[in-house]
Motif scaffolding. Structure first.
Motif, mmCIF file in Angstrom:
data_model
loop_
_atom_site.group_PDB
_atom_site.id
_atom_site.type_symbol
_atom_site.label_atom_id
_atom_site.label_comp_id
_atom_site.label_asym_id
_atom_site.label_seq_id
_atom_site.Cartn_x
_atom_site.Cartn_y
_atom_site.Cartn_z
ATOM 1 N N SER A 1 0.840 -1.188 0.000
ATOM 2 C CA SER A 1 0.000 0.000 0.000
ATOM 3 C C SER A 1 0.882 1.249 0.000
ATOM 4 O O SER A 1 1.961 1.258 0.585
ATOM 5 C CB SER A 1 -0.877 -0.005 1.255
ATOM 6 N N ARG A 2 0.416 2.283 -0.632
ATOM 7 C CA ARG A 2 1.162 3.537 -0.663
ATOM 8 C C ARG A 2 1.019 4.319 0.642
ATOM 9 O O ARG A 2 1.737 5.285 0.879
ATOM 10 C CB ARG A 2 0.684 4.391 -1.823
ATOM 11 N N GLN A 3 0.098 3.905 1.498
ATOM 12 C CA GLN A 3 -0.143 4.611 2.748
ATOM 13 C C GLN A 3 1.007 4.341 3.719
ATOM 14 O O GLN A 3 1.369 3.195 3.968
ATOM 15 C CB GLN A 3 -1.453 4.157 3.380
ATOM 16 N N ILE A 4 1.593 5.411 4.241
ATOM 17 C CA ILE A 4 2.681 5.314 5.212
ATOM 18 C C ILE A 4 2.177 5.928 6.511
ATOM 19 O O ILE A 4 1.809 7.101 6.545
ATOM 20 C CB ILE A 4 3.938 6.054 4.730
ATOM 21 N N ILE A 5 2.143 5.129 7.562
ATOM 22 C CA ILE A 5 1.649 5.602 8.855
ATOM 23 C C ILE A 5 2.833 6.181 9.622
ATOM 24 O O ILE A 5 3.824 5.484 9.865
ATOM 25 C CB ILE A 5 0.990 4.458 9.650
ATOM 26 N N THR A 6 2.720 7.442 9.998
ATOM 27 C CA THR A 6 3.810 8.130 10.690
ATOM 28 C C THR A 6 3.284 8.770 11.970
ATOM 29 O O THR A 6 2.076 8.803 12.216
ATOM 30 C CB THR A 6 4.437 9.220 9.795
#
Length: 144
Positions: free
Chosen positions: A11-16
């Motif tokens: 997924s392109r979603q990066i949780i920061t």
């Protein structure tokens, strides 16, 4: 095979998370997304650290007030970063030898573009070997 090929499957979603946020907030984000680590981004959106479940557990065992601590007080600061061109076998070796399970991947400007887990690395190698096995089986059966 390089990290770019692994990132293409994720997924392109990066949780920061930000360094000023609390461990309670970090735990909530980890739980909500069912992940094991958060990349810590500074004000300029560059990687300033990483905080994992393991980091939080270490602090929780020693400090009963750990929920009030800020992420920056617990995070790993000397983060090993990957680039898309890194070889997967080399990455697996570094992660194993340095004993970490999550590798932020950055572009040339040091901005986060993804995160790779040791599980992602192992899966990519398993898939590669399975492909080679399938090819060999096909060749053997074709020769019969």
């Amino acid at each position: 095979m390089d990290l770019r090929s692994i990132l293409a499957t994720k997924s392109r979603q990066i949780i920061t998370i930000g360094p000023e946020q609390t461990l309670a907030e970090a735990l909530m984000v980890l739980q909500q997304h069912d992940i094991g680590a958060l990349v810590v981004l500074g004000g300029d959106n560059e990687v300033v650290g990483i905080i994992s479940e393991r980091d939080i557990v270490r602090v929780a065992a020693d400090d009963q007030g750990f929920f009030r601590l800020r992420v920056e007080q617990v995070m790993t600061r000397d983060v090993v970063l990957g680039i898309p061109e890194d070889d997967v076998i080399h990455v697996a070796h570094v992660m194993t030898e340095r004993r970490f399970r999550h590798l932020p991947v950055v572009d040339a400007d040091k901005h986060i573009i993804g995160i790779i887990s040791i599980g992602d690395v192992l899966k990519s190698q398993r898939d590669k070997f399975q492909g080679e096995i399938d090819t060999l089986e096909t060749q053997i059966l074709a020769d019969d």
